[in-house]
Design an enzyme around this catalytic site. Structure first.
Site, short mmCIF file in Angstrom:
data_model
loop_
_atom_site.label_atom_id
_atom_site.label_comp_id
_atom_site.label_asym_id
_atom_site.label_seq_id
_atom_site.Cartn_x
_atom_site.Cartn_y
_atom_site.Cartn_z
N ASP A 15 0.85 -1.18 0.00
CA ASP A 15 0.00 0.00 0.00
C ASP A 15 0.89 1.24 0.00
O ASP A 15 1.62 1.48 0.96
CB ASP A 15 -0.88 -0.05 1.26
CG ASP A 15 -1.80 1.12 1.43
OD1 ASP A 15 -1.67 2.13 0.70
OD2 ASP A 15 -2.68 1.04 2.32
N ILE A 16 0.81 2.05 -1.05
CA ILE A 16 1.67 3.22 -1.17
C ILE A 16 1.44 4.22 -0.03
O ILE A 16 2.34 4.97 0.31
CB ILE A 16 1.53 3.89 -2.55
CG1 ILE A 16 2.72 4.83 -2.81
CG2 ILE A 16 0.17 4.60 -2.68
CD1 ILE A 16 2.86 5.26 -4.25
N ASP A 65 -5.53 7.55 -5.79
CA ASP A 65 -5.88 8.94 -5.51
C ASP A 65 -6.74 9.04 -4.24
O ASP A 65 -6.45 9.81 -3.33
CB ASP A 65 -6.62 9.52 -6.72
CG ASP A 65 -6.77 11.03 -6.68
OD1 ASP A 65 -6.02 11.71 -5.95
OD2 ASP A 65 -7.62 11.54 -7.43
N SER A 124 -1.87 4.86 -14.23
CA SER A 124 -2.83 4.59 -15.32
C SER A 124 -3.25 3.13 -15.45
O SER A 124 -3.96 2.78 -16.39
CB SER A 124 -2.32 5.09 -16.67
OG SER A 124 -2.39 6.50 -16.74
N THR A 125 -2.83 2.26 -14.51
CA THR A 125 -3.15 0.84 -14.67
C THR A 125 -4.45 0.41 -14.00
O THR A 125 -4.88 -0.72 -14.17
CB THR A 125 -2.01 -0.04 -14.12
OG1 THR A 125 -1.84 0.25 -12.73
CG2 THR A 125 -0.72 0.20 -14.88
N GLY A 126 -5.07 1.31 -13.25
CA GLY A 126 -6.35 0.99 -12.60
C GLY A 126 -7.50 1.31 -13.54
O GLY A 126 -7.63 0.73 -14.62
N GLY A 171 -9.26 4.59 -6.23
CA GLY A 171 -7.95 3.96 -6.33
C GLY A 171 -6.88 4.63 -5.48
O GLY A 171 -7.13 5.02 -4.33
#
Length: 170
Positions: free
Chosen positions: A10-11, A34, A122-124, A32
């Site tokens: 988890d970032i 964000d 951009s992968t979500g 996501g």
């Protein structure tokens, strides 16, 4: 030379000078990564994002660009917000995705950040294929002229981790 590391997790729980947010152009939070960064970081991030919208980014942050705010309650000094492109099978937007990484590192340099944590931008919900996104991200970071000493890709699941690991030498 910049060291690249991979972490599965988890970032919002990592420690870095700067954490990169895969933001939407409004800068006002979303889903996501964000949403997670805004929730964990607390209201201070949203206040700064609103101020940016009221001053420099009235129409939102353009795709491929980056801007920094404080990190609120995250274990970082700054959050660097960048807007990735939505994947398209008919239009090559690889340079915009690479720009997210380059611009984030440029902003990090301006702040004096030496460690930066990136998600897989951009992968979500923007549907960029993970393997291609990993190739673009790792190449952009490797080729960037930056004073950042360590870039950590913080990857949410095993699939993302494996895609990024396949781009790095053993």
């Amino acid at each position: 030379m910049t060291t690249i590391t991979l972490v599965q997790g988890d970032i919002t729980r990592v420690s870095a000078d700067a954490i990169v947010n895969a933001a939407n152009s409004s800068l006002l939070g979303g889903g996501g990564v964000d949403g997670a960064i805004h929730r964990r970081g607390g209201p201070a991030i949203l206040r700064e994002c609103r101020a940016l919208r009221a001053s420099r980014y009235g129409k939102g942050l353009p795709t491929g660009r980056a801007v920094a705010t404080i990190a609120g309650d995250l274990d970082a000094r700054w959050v660097i917000h960048t807007v990735g492109p939505v994947y398209s099978e008919t239009e090559d937007q690889s340079d915009l995705l690479a720009s997210c990484y380059r611009e984030s590192l440029r902003v990090a340099d301006g702040l004096g950040a030496r460690t930066v944590a990136f998600p897989a931008i951009s992968t979500g919900v923007f549907r960029w294929p993970m393997t291609d996104a990993a190739r673009i991200a790792v190449t952009a970071v490797r080729e960037a002229e930056t004073a950042v000493r360590e870039v950590g890709f913080v990857l949410f699941d095993e699939r993302a981790y494996a895609a990024f690991a396949s781009q790095l030498p053993d």
